[in-house]
Design a protein around this motif. Structure first.
Motif, PDB file in Angstrom:
ATOM      1  N   HIS A  25      -2.962   3.496  -2.222  1.00 59.80           N
ATOM      2  CA  HIS A  25      -4.089   2.754  -1.969  1.00 59.80           C
ATOM      3  C   HIS A  25      -5.184   3.298  -3.335  1.00 59.80           C
ATOM      4  CE1 HIS A  25      -5.312   6.438   0.135  1.00 59.80           C
ATOM      5  NE2 HIS A  25      -6.343   6.077  -0.049  1.00 59.80           N
ATOM      6  N   MET A  72      -9.882  -0.586  -3.172  1.00 64.06           N
ATOM      7  CA  MET A  72      -8.519  -0.269  -2.859  1.00 64.06           C
ATOM      8  C   MET A  72      -7.584  -0.755  -3.624  1.00 64.06           C
ATOM      9  SD  MET A  72      -8.562   2.064  -0.195  1.00 64.06           S
ATOM     10  CE  MET A  72      -9.701   2.540   0.961  1.00 64.06           C
ATOM     11  N   SER A  79      -1.718   4.673   3.463  1.00 67.76           N
ATOM     12  CA  SER A  79      -0.550   4.177   2.613  1.00 67.76           C
ATOM     13  C   SER A  79       1.091   3.879   3.096  1.00 67.76           C
ATOM     14  CB  SER A  79      -0.458   5.652   1.652  1.00 67.76           C
ATOM     15  OG  SER A  79      -1.704   5.829   0.997  1.00 67.76           O
ATOM     16  N   ARG A 138      -3.220  -2.027  -4.505  1.00 65.73           N
ATOM     17  CA  ARG A 138      -1.952  -2.444  -3.752  1.00 65.73           C
ATOM     18  C   ARG A 138      -0.990  -2.430  -5.326  1.00 65.73           C
ATOM     19  NH1 ARG A 138      -5.018  -1.669   0.192  1.00 65.73           N
ATOM     20  NH2 ARG A 138      -5.246  -3.344   1.652  1.00 65.73           N
ATOM     21  N   SER A 166       0.859  -1.189   0.147  1.00 64.04           N
ATOM     22  CA  SER A 166       0.141   0.006  -0.142  1.00 64.04           C
ATOM     23  C   SER A 166       0.875   1.186  -0.115  1.00 64.04           C
ATOM     24  CB  SER A 166      -0.714   0.126   1.377  1.00 64.04           C
ATOM     25  OG  SER A 166      -1.855  -1.012   1.524  1.00 64.04           O
ATOM     26  N   HIS A 204      -4.818  -3.169   7.161  1.00 69.33           N
ATOM     27  CA  HIS A 204      -5.308  -1.962   7.047  1.00 69.33           C
ATOM     28  C   HIS A 204      -6.994  -2.056   7.365  1.00 69.33           C
ATOM     29  CE1 HIS A 204      -2.106   0.249   5.413  1.00 69.33           C
ATOM     30  NE2 HIS A 204      -1.714  -0.945   4.634  1.00 69.33           N
TER      31      HIS A 204
END
Ligand code: HEM
Length: 415
Positions: free
Chosen positions: A80, A301, A99, A303, A73, A363
């Protein structure tokens, strides 16, 4: 460059998941269903960047979320969001925890975790109930209202003001900044780049004022927690403070708001499910999980692969963007019987798989308990007070590929 708007791309009939209009028109569930079945690891080109892998199955998303060493991240890797955070001028603050990767992430997360521990959150229940009651008392006696501004947006903003220890009268500013920050693809919210720059300046100025106040007079609020924290013995830098402030403004606000409005929309469209809650309010905690599954307020989100690897046999190269579509994982037919059915009793069964609306892994949403509490109290009071409240006209949706949002939703109710 400010956060880039999503450029339209012609993919010869193949879906462009970056297109914010898909979500505004509600076409995404059909597209995700096909991708899950046919191409669960789908290459989505981009006009203005490298392209990304779209991941649509629950198990893959859970695995990726729980492997931060392989799927990063970190802001310097891109962060992100689908755009690269380190290339964006408005993000020239230090990275925030969302992040970051371990071990750095854990140190930052520990800093504000005390603000979200179960005891502290449950202590807020009586005040949240009082706020909800007041918001419902203030609904017009005409039996018609615009639900987002009157209730769905107002509650999370007031709760955020309480967490920050700032006056409720600052709520409208927090609301506007939060909208501008995530609204890059909605012309009503991102009026112009100059307007966005002005919002960033205002947020930074406001955060600087708070910092100063809390240095001089610390309190029991999240801002004081940040100002007086130590990361490996060092005080938080001012840019890191501003970044975290903005993260909290956005994270605590849009998501809860859209779960509240999306939840009422779902109950309006499924009267038999509403009836179950009216007959048996103890189902409301189950309904809250179902609402977050159904709405998936955070659509995705991102990665970035730190090494060459594979997902479902598809080769992923180091540096590739990997985008996890929670909105798809939450309708994965491998996980739920009838995933496209809104069922408020689903989570009354403890065997039901966890919904992924709050993410997974390190997260996992820090504010999930607070969001669940707001949703539970809101629906308990709303259904008690206005059992027949329903959507009464066209719903105006946010134009975004990141937040599944409702900007306006007219409702009617018996008074
Ligand atoms: C229904 C409401 C909410 C939803 C659907 C939601 C969703 C999410 C998701 C999906 C993540 C994971 C990010 C990732 O894996 O990259 C996340 C993280 C986070 N959320 Fe929430 N959120 C909600 C409410 C809240 C609230 C009320 C707060 C705080 C006031 C909050 C604060 C955060 C923070 C600080 C993180 C970052 C955690 C970390 O990086 O360790 N969220 N949220």
């Amino acid at each position: 460059m400010l956060r880039p708007k999503a450029e339209k791309l012609d993919l010869d009939g193949r879906p462009d998941l970056k297109d914010p209009d898909l979500y505004m028109r509600g076409e995404h569930h059909e597209i995700f269903r096909e991708l899950r079945a046919q191409e669960p690891v789908y290459w989505n080109p981009e006009i203005d960047s490298t392209g990304f892998w779209a991941i649509t199955r629950y198990d893959d998303i859970e695995r990726i979320s729980k492997n931060p060493n392989l799927f990063s991240s970190a802001k310097h890797m891109g962060g992100h969001r689908i755009f690269n955070e380190h290339e964006i001028a408005e993000n020239q603050t230090d990275a925030t925890m969302i992040s970051m990767d371990p071990p750095e992430h854990a140190a930052y997360r520990r800093m504000i975790t005390p603000g979200f521990v179960p005891k502290r959150v449950s202590n807020m229940e009586a005040r949240i109930r009082a706020r909800v009651t007041r918001l419902l008392d203030n609904l017009p006696k005409t039996g018609e209202a615009e639900f987002v501004s009157a209730v769905a947006a107002a509650l999370p903003i007031e709760v955020l003001a309480e967490l920050f220890g700032v006056p409720e009268s600052d709520g409208p500013k927090l609301f506007e900044w939060s909208n501008a920050t995530v609204g890059e693809d909605d012309p009503e919210l991102r009026v112009s780049d100059d307007y966005m720059r002005q919002c960033i300046m205002e947020m930074a100025g406001y955060a600087a004022g708070l910092w100063q106040q809390r240095v001089e007079a610390p309190g029991d609020d999240l801002i004081s927690m940040l100002v007086h924290s130590k990361i490996e013995g060092e005080a938080l830098t001012f840019p890191a403070f501003i970044g975290t402030f903005i993260l909290l403004v956005v994270a605590g606000n849009e998501t809860t708001r859209n779960s509240i409005s999306g939840g009422l929309l779902a109950l309006s469209e499924h009267p038999a499910e509403r009836r179950k809650l009216l007959d048996n309010p103890s189902l409301i905690p189950s309904a809250v999980q179902e609402i977050v599954r159904w709405v998936s307020p955070v659509l995705h989100m991102r990665r970035t692969a730190t090494e060459d690897t594979e997902i479902r046999g598809q080769r992923i190269r180091r540096g590739d963007k990997v985008v996890m579509w929670y909105a798809s994982a939450n309708r994965d037919e491998e996980k739920w019987a009838e995933p496209d059915r809104f069922d408020v009793t689903r989570y009354a069964n403890s065997q039901t798989p966890t919904q992924l609306g709050f993410g997974a892994g390190q997260h996992f949403c820090l504010g999930s308990r607070l969001a669940e509490l707001q949703l539970r109290v809101l629906f308990e009071e709303l259904l008690k007070r206005f059992p027949d409240i329903e959507v009464a006209g066209p719903v105006r949706r946010l134009r975004s590929n990141f937040i599944s949002g409702i900007k306006e939703m007219p409702v009617r109710y018996s008074v």
